[in-house]
Design an enzyme around this catalytic site. Structure first.
Site, PDB file in Angstrom:
ATOM      1  CE1 TYR A  95      -3.518  -1.884   5.524  1.00 26.46           C
ATOM      2  CE2 TYR A  95      -2.971   0.409   5.047  1.00 26.46           C
ATOM      3  CZ  TYR A  95      -3.248  -0.873   4.613  1.00 26.46           C
ATOM      4  OH  TYR A  95      -3.255  -1.150   3.271  1.00 26.46           O
ATOM      5  CB  SER A 149      -0.857  -0.031   1.273  1.00 26.68           C
ATOM      6  OG  SER A 149      -1.469   1.202   1.508  1.00 26.68           O
TER       7      SER A 149
END
Length: 174
Positions: free
Chosen positions: A157, A144
């Site tokens: 995260y 990501s």
């Protein structure tokens, strides 16, 4: 380039029941690759299989946080590939814990890392051996932009995705 203009591959996609994993599995199957779509939810895997509309897509139950599930998936893949194994591993399974980093507890942090980091590495180790023996194969780790920048409320995260980036770099060099 389409699969018809190059050799087809056997591709295992983790987290193939939703989002990027689902679309990747369906797209690669449509191109003619033998896709092994994995996930934790049998009903969702059945839906992915039906969406493949006759393309070479098999499904295997896989919880990347369970050593027993990973071992069972390796056995299932060996059956599906006559012991050859996979050509490509797409480590896509993952999720995001969101909230104030200082207020999220150890259980949330551990759950995030068990899936996004340890699960990814355990699945990689489980399937990498046959690729190394053949001197052929590819591991694709879905990360990501959160593995490069950190945003408020995404700290847990983002930290797991930074770990994925570091592990991917190490694996590539090694």
């Amino acid at each position: 380039m389409t699969a018809s203009t190059k050799s087809t591959k056997t591709v295992l996609v983790t987290g193939a029941t939703a989002g990027i994993g689902r679309m990747t599995a369906l797209y690669l199957a449509k191109l003619g690759h033998h896709v092994i779509a994995t996930g934790r939810k049998p009903a969702e895997l059945a839906t992915v299989k039906s969406e493949a509309a006759g393309a070479a897509l098999d499904t295997v139950l896989l919880d990347v946080t369970s050593a027993e599930s990973i071992a069972a998936a390796v056995r299932a893949v060996d059956e599906l590939t006559a012991g050859r194994g996979i050509d490509v591993l797409v480590n896509n399974a993952g999720f995001g814990v969101l909230g104030p980093t200082s207020e999220l507890g150890d259980a949330d942090l551990r759950r995030q890392y068990e899936t996004n980091v340890f699960g990814l590495m355990n699945v990689t180790r489980a399937f990498l051996g046959k690729m190394i023996q053949r001197r052929s194969g590819r591991v694709i780790n879905v990360s990501s932009v959160g593995g490069r920048i950190t945003l408020p409320y995404f700290g847990v995260y983002n930290s797991s995705k930074y770990a994925v980036e570091a592990l991917s770099d190490a694996l590539r060099y090694e």
